[in-house]
Design a protein around this motif. Sequence first.
Motif, mmCIF file in Angstrom:
data_model
loop_
_atom_site.group_PDB
_atom_site.id
_atom_site.type_symbol
_atom_site.label_atom_id
_atom_site.label_comp_id
_atom_site.label_asym_id
_atom_site.label_seq_id
_atom_site.Cartn_x
_atom_site.Cartn_y
_atom_site.Cartn_z
ATOM 1 N N GLN A 55 0.353 -1.325 -0.404
ATOM 2 C CA GLN A 55 0.132 -0.121 -0.555
ATOM 3 C C GLN A 55 1.069 1.099 0.110
ATOM 4 O O GLN A 55 2.006 1.300 0.670
ATOM 5 C CB GLN A 55 -0.832 -0.143 1.365
ATOM 6 C CG GLN A 55 -2.149 -1.027 1.607
ATOM 7 C CD GLN A 55 -2.580 -1.278 2.761
ATOM 8 O OE1 GLN A 55 -3.486 -0.133 2.767
ATOM 9 N NE2 GLN A 55 -2.246 -2.490 3.438
ATOM 10 N N PRO A 56 0.463 2.472 -0.684
ATOM 11 C CA PRO A 56 1.566 3.524 -0.289
ATOM 12 C C PRO A 56 1.987 3.896 0.733
ATOM 13 O O PRO A 56 1.195 4.520 1.662
ATOM 14 C CB PRO A 56 0.796 4.576 -1.471
ATOM 15 C CG PRO A 56 -0.558 3.551 -2.025
ATOM 16 C CD PRO A 56 -0.525 2.381 -0.861
ATOM 17 N N GLU A 92 9.891 -13.703 -14.485
ATOM 18 C CA GLU A 92 8.909 -13.521 -13.706
ATOM 19 C C GLU A 92 7.745 -13.729 -12.943
ATOM 20 O O GLU A 92 6.532 -14.113 -12.234
ATOM 21 C CB GLU A 92 8.914 -15.078 -14.187
ATOM 22 C CG GLU A 92 9.713 -15.462 -15.352
ATOM 23 C CD GLU A 92 10.804 -15.954 -15.786
ATOM 24 O OE1 GLU A 92 11.407 -15.122 -17.008
ATOM 25 O OE2 GLU A 92 11.949 -15.689 -14.628
ATOM 26 N N TRP A 93 8.504 -11.974 -12.385
ATOM 27 C CA TRP A 93 7.726 -11.635 -11.410
ATOM 28 C C TRP A 93 6.322 -11.319 -11.440
ATOM 29 O O TRP A 93 6.765 -9.865 -12.436
ATOM 30 C CB TRP A 93 7.801 -10.474 -10.363
ATOM 31 C CG TRP A 93 8.377 -10.830 -9.382
ATOM 32 C CD1 TRP A 93 7.461 -9.216 -8.911
ATOM 33 C CD2 TRP A 93 8.606 -11.487 -7.684
ATOM 34 N NE1 TRP A 93 6.677 -9.343 -7.540
ATOM 35 C CE2 TRP A 93 7.539 -10.596 -6.898
ATOM 36 C CE3 TRP A 93 8.624 -12.678 -7.734
ATOM 37 C CZ2 TRP A 93 7.567 -11.309 -5.425
ATOM 38 C CZ3 TRP A 93 9.009 -13.230 -6.675
ATOM 39 C CH2 TRP A 93 8.135 -12.751 -5.428
ATOM 40 N N ASN A 94 4.779 -10.857 -11.217
ATOM 41 C CA ASN A 94 3.824 -10.202 -11.346
ATOM 42 C C ASN A 94 4.303 -9.308 -11.732
ATOM 43 O O ASN A 94 4.552 -7.966 -10.791
ATOM 44 C CB ASN A 94 2.651 -10.572 -10.106
ATOM 45 C CG ASN A 94 2.179 -12.034 -9.907
ATOM 46 O OD1 ASN A 94 2.462 -12.945 -11.598
ATOM 47 N ND2 ASN A 94 1.532 -12.170 -9.344
ATOM 48 N N PHE A 95 3.762 -8.076 -12.935
ATOM 49 C CA PHE A 95 3.311 -7.073 -12.872
ATOM 50 C C PHE A 95 4.759 -6.708 -13.269
ATOM 51 O O PHE A 95 5.028 -4.877 -12.546
ATOM 52 C CB PHE A 95 2.591 -6.057 -12.036
ATOM 53 C CG PHE A 95 1.732 -5.001 -12.168
ATOM 54 C CD1 PHE A 95 1.553 -5.053 -13.295
ATOM 55 C CD2 PHE A 95 1.285 -4.059 -11.777
ATOM 56 C CE1 PHE A 95 1.266 -4.052 -14.597
ATOM 57 C CE2 PHE A 95 0.896 -3.118 -12.106
ATOM 58 C CZ PHE A 95 0.536 -3.064 -13.268
ATOM 59 N N GLY A 96 6.180 -7.426 -13.289
ATOM 60 C CA GLY A 96 6.907 -6.382 -13.027
ATOM 61 C C GLY A 96 7.696 -6.102 -11.866
ATOM 62 O O GLY A 96 8.456 -5.258 -11.705
ATOM 63 N N GLY A 97 6.803 -6.523 -10.689
ATOM 64 C CA GLY A 97 7.199 -5.737 -9.442
ATOM 65 C C GLY A 97 6.516 -5.079 -8.886
ATOM 66 O O GLY A 97 6.413 -4.052 -8.034
ATOM 67 N N PHE A 98 5.609 -4.107 -10.063
ATOM 68 C CA PHE A 98 4.885 -3.006 -9.146
ATOM 69 C C PHE A 98 4.195 -3.750 -8.775
ATOM 70 O O PHE A 98 3.227 -3.886 -9.200
ATOM 71 C CB PHE A 98 5.038 -2.032 -11.081
ATOM 72 C CG PHE A 98 6.279 -1.713 -11.619
ATOM 73 C CD1 PHE A 98 6.921 -0.999 -11.107
ATOM 74 C CD2 PHE A 98 5.945 -1.636 -12.949
ATOM 75 C CE1 PHE A 98 8.247 -0.707 -11.924
ATOM 76 C CE2 PHE A 98 6.878 -1.376 -13.619
ATOM 77 C CZ PHE A 98 7.960 -0.613 -12.810
ATOM 78 N N PRO A 99 3.705 -2.167 -7.564
ATOM 79 C CA PRO A 99 2.660 -2.728 -6.537
ATOM 80 C C PRO A 99 1.574 -2.638 -7.814
ATOM 81 O O PRO A 99 1.004 -1.274 -8.730
ATOM 82 C CB PRO A 99 2.953 -1.620 -5.644
ATOM 83 C CG PRO A 99 3.990 -0.227 -6.241
ATOM 84 C CD PRO A 99 4.092 -0.983 -7.107
ATOM 85 N N VAL A 100 0.099 -3.384 -7.690
ATOM 86 C CA VAL A 100 -0.746 -2.659 -8.510
ATOM 87 C C VAL A 100 -1.126 -0.843 -8.593
ATOM 88 O O VAL A 100 -1.903 -0.746 -9.297
ATOM 89 C CB VAL A 100 -1.904 -3.191 -8.230
ATOM 90 C CG1 VAL A 100 -3.620 -3.671 -8.788
ATOM 91 C CG2 VAL A 100 -1.663 -5.190 -8.023
#
Length: 233
Positions: A55-56, A92-100
């Motif tokens: 979370q931010p 191979e990490w979801n969303f390139g490691g960026f938080p949704v």
Amino acid sequence: MVLLSSWVSCGEASVSYDNKSILVNGQRRILISGSIHYPRSTPETYVFWNGHEPQPGKYYFEERYDLVKFIKLIQQAGLYVHLRIGPYACAEWNFGGFPVWLKYVPGISFRTDNGPFKAAMRKFTTKVVNMMKAEKLYESQGGPVILSQIENEYGPMEYELGSPSRAYTEWAAKMAVDLGTGVPWVMCKQDDAPDPIVTVTILLYIAELSLAIMMMELTSEEIAGVASGAVVI
């Protein structure tokens, strides 16, 4: 179907699988695997932003995400560390490691000359660097971290997207260097990284190409010698 069974001090253990998952001692496990090659002297690791800032402004560096503990274990083993902060990760990490949550920031555009993205990237990168400094983990402080990476495999994107991407590369390089880690920064797959960022792609590909050409020119006996370490380039 049981694939393997072995005896341990607490009794019999088993590993099996079905069409849903691996089962260890009857318990379903989701395996998140990664490679650490035992002959190497410098393990490298990405820093996964989505795991550390779910979370931010709310950070998490515990349990499997205890980055400081991981680096200290490497130090205890007498090895160096290449800390790939990114914060974009492949692996191979979801969303390139960026938080949704990042994609919902108003006006954001990822990995380009965009104010909201650069502000978030600077904040997270600074957070990680300051943690490393506080624990004296950079080599300049007597620690094991000898290299850090900013961005990741961005060269092809810069080539395709043009001047906004080049401006972003220049900004990312300056932002990283200004953090004052006392060790070099690198950019992966970026053959024209801004000074003083270290370019790593060219040397790697030249070495691979040189070896491939040499192997084509060798006899089968000489190739066997290369595989055994008997021939030195």
